[in-house]
Design an enzyme around this catalytic site. Structure first.
Site, PDB file in Angstrom:
ATOM      1  N   CYS A 292      -2.593  -0.296  -4.511  1.00 19.75           N
ATOM      2  CA  CYS A 292      -1.224  -0.122  -5.027  1.00 19.75           C
ATOM      3  C   CYS A 292      -1.130  -0.430  -6.512  1.00 19.75           C
ATOM      4  O   CYS A 292      -1.038   0.474  -7.335  1.00 19.75           O
ATOM      5  CB  CYS A 292      -0.199  -0.942  -4.232  1.00 19.75           C
ATOM      6  SG  CYS A 292       1.491  -0.685  -4.813  1.00 19.75           S
TER       7      CYS A 292
ATOM      8  N   SER B  70       7.339  -4.280  -3.659  1.00 18.25           N
ATOM      9  CA  SER B  70       7.918  -3.225  -2.816  1.00 18.25           C
ATOM     10  C   SER B  70       8.212  -3.721  -1.401  1.00 18.25           C
ATOM     11  O   SER B  70       9.147  -3.243  -0.760  1.00 18.25           O
ATOM     12  CB  SER B  70       6.982  -2.022  -2.752  1.00 18.25           C
ATOM     13  OG  SER B  70       6.784  -1.505  -4.036  1.00 18.25           O
TER      14      SER B  70
ATOM     15  N   HIS C 168      11.455  -5.620  -1.539  1.00 18.38           N
ATOM     16  CA  HIS C 168      12.631  -4.741  -1.557  1.00 18.38           C
ATOM     17  C   HIS C 168      13.146  -4.467  -0.140  1.00 18.38           C
ATOM     18  O   HIS C 168      14.312  -4.151   0.047  1.00 18.38           O
ATOM     19  CB  HIS C 168      12.303  -3.407  -2.244  1.00 18.38           C
ATOM     20  CG  HIS C 168      12.084  -3.524  -3.729  1.00 18.38           C
ATOM     21  ND1 HIS C 168      12.727  -4.457  -4.511  1.00 18.38           N
ATOM     22  CD2 HIS C 168      11.310  -2.811  -4.571  1.00 18.38           C
ATOM     23  CE1 HIS C 168      12.345  -4.317  -5.777  1.00 18.38           C
ATOM     24  NE2 HIS C 168      11.477  -3.323  -5.830  1.00 18.38           N
TER      25      HIS C 168
ATOM     26  N   HIS D 294       1.587  -2.935   2.352  1.00 16.97           N
ATOM     27  CA  HIS D 294       1.177  -1.554   2.044  1.00 16.97           C
ATOM     28  C   HIS D 294       0.051  -1.538   1.012  1.00 16.97           C
ATOM     29  O   HIS D 294      -0.308  -0.486   0.511  1.00 16.97           O
ATOM     30  CB  HIS D 294       2.378  -0.781   1.487  1.00 16.97           C
ATOM     31  CG  HIS D 294       2.831  -1.333   0.180  1.00 16.97           C
ATOM     32  ND1 HIS D 294       3.592  -2.465   0.079  1.00 16.97           N
ATOM     33  CD2 HIS D 294       2.576  -0.954  -1.090  1.00 16.97           C
ATOM     34  CE1 HIS D 294       3.791  -2.758  -1.184  1.00 16.97           C
ATOM     35  NE2 HIS D 294       3.177  -1.862  -1.926  1.00 16.97           N
TER      36      HIS D 294
ATOM     37  N   CYS E 195       3.125  -7.529  -2.915  1.00 20.29           N
ATOM     38  CA  CYS E 195       3.740  -6.574  -3.850  1.00 20.29           C
ATOM     39  C   CYS E 195       5.254  -6.644  -3.709  1.00 20.29           C
ATOM     40  O   CYS E 195       5.785  -6.913  -2.633  1.00 20.29           O
ATOM     41  CB  CYS E 195       3.233  -5.164  -3.529  1.00 20.29           C
ATOM     42  SG  CYS E 195       3.944  -3.868  -4.567  1.00 20.29           S
TER      43      CYS E 195
HETATM   44 ZN   LIG Z   1       2.938  -2.005  -3.927  1.00 25.18          ZN
END
Ligand SMILES: [Zn+2]
Ligand SMILES: [Zn+2]
Length: 366
Positions: free
Chosen positions: A168, A42, A45, A61, A40
């Site tokens: 997610c 995220s 990031h 996550h 993902c």
């Molecule tokens: Zn995610």
């Protein structure tokens, strides 16, 4: 015990695969043998520094696996159970939980963003030095100790990679449509960005009966997968994007526009693409500190609504099994979301592919 894990020591550095020490689960915690973890943005990031976090950290996550052991007082799950990991557990009793806004629950935010378990301490370390847990999950690892609040039972006939994505991307995208916007059948929907969350948004809108259902992306090659998942039209993003959306919606603009890119310029375009009286739903995370310039006069005169959606406004205990059931019934084609699988050791290749725009969703399998 020991676990192999991907560790980020510094921003703008590759992940390193390390053997770490992992303490057994304390009271209220669960040891999970990770079976699948989604690639993902995220987590990326953290690498770029767009999301700031204590380092070193084990990211990951979006995961699913098998419960190996539980700490004292854990009642909801036991050894052998299959679970999806939930990165935003809600307590059920705070102001937000009681007002039907579970994704705004603040009860667990502080330890989660400190990179620790709920008691403020990490379970991971290397040579006695603490290693932090992203989202209290840290599932880019063979084993993860997680809070019991983060474990949601998964039906045993659902494959782990599908379970991971429910943790997610799917919950964020499908939930944005069904929970946040509550799209009605026959509504027109436009979705900016068709990565993992965008395609999940397309799937959710298809499930809700959206017509037309317009997917927009800079990568023209995404048209096939977007259409396979229910988009009636695909627009390659360019200077005439707004006109193309209006042409498909009797000149008005779409009833609902979802931004899944998190790019301020696309968020601004989303407001142009929605019809007067329509709703813009911002699902993509813009970089911390960025600003989006939405003209207030347009929002007022044209009665446009702009709303955020976080984790698909989900009640994970309700929604994860529901999405899994929709998958089992063939209503959510989650297998199609998965472009490629990787091993833990291939994590840097996986993120290179993500950044290059090659993935709908990549999944690490163990
Ligand atoms: Zn995610
Ligand atoms: Zn709460």
């Amino acid at each position: 015990m020991k676990t192999r894990a991907a560790v980020l020591y510094e921003t703008n550095r590759p992940f390193e695969i390390e053997v770490l020490d992992l303490e057994p689960p304390h009271a209220g915690e669960v040891l999970v043998k990770v079976a699948a973890a989604g690639i993902c943005r995220s987590d990326w990031h953290l690498v770029t520094g767009a999301t700031q976090h204590p380092l070193p950290v084990v990211p990951g996550h979006e995961g699913a696996g098998v419960v190996e052991a539980v700490g004292e007082g854990v009642t909801g799950v036991g050894p052998g159970d299959h679970v999806v990991l939930n990165w935003a557990p809600n307590c059920g009793s705070c102001f937000y939980c009681l007002n039907n806004r579970p994704s705004l629950c603040a009860t667990y935010i502080e330890p989660t963003w400190a990179g620790t378990m709920m008691d403020g301490t990490p379970r991971l370390s290397k040579n006695g030095q603490p290693i932090y847990h992203f989202c209290a999950l840290a599932c880019f690892a063979e084993y993860a100790v997680v809070p019991q609040e983060s474990c949601v039972l998964l039906q045993k006939n659902v494959p782990f990679p599908v379970g991971a994505l429910i943790g997610c991307a799917v919950t964020t995208g499908v939930g944005a449509v069904l929970n946040t916007a509550q799209v009605q059948a026959g509504s027109s929907v436009a979705v900016f960005g068709v990565g993992g969350v965008g395609l999940s948004t397309v799937m959710g809108a298809h499930l809700a009966g959206a017509v037309p259902l317009i997917a927009i992306d800079t990568v023209a090659a995404r048209a096939d997968v977007a259409k396979a998942l229910g988009a009636t039209h695909f627009v390659t993003a360019g200077s005439d994007t707004i006109e193309a959306i209006r042409d498909l919606t009797q000149g008005r603009g779409a009833d609902y526009v979802f931004d899944t890119t998190g790019l301020p310029a696309v968020q601004e375009q989303s407001l142009e693409a929605v019809r007067p009286g329509g709703t813009v739903v911002l699902a993509g995370l813009a970089p911390m500190g960025s600003t989006t310039n939405l003209p207030g006069a347009v929002i007022t005169r044209q009665e446009k609504t702009v709303t955020g959606t976080y984790y698909g406004s989900a009640y994970p205990l309700r929604d994860f099994p529901r999405y899994a059931e929709l998958y089992l019934q063939g209503k959510l084609d989650l297998d199609r979301l998965i472009t490629k699988t990787y091993t833990l050791d291939q994590i840097n290749d996986a993120y290179a592919d993500l950044v290059a725009g090659k993935l709908a969703r990549g999944v690490m399998v163990f």
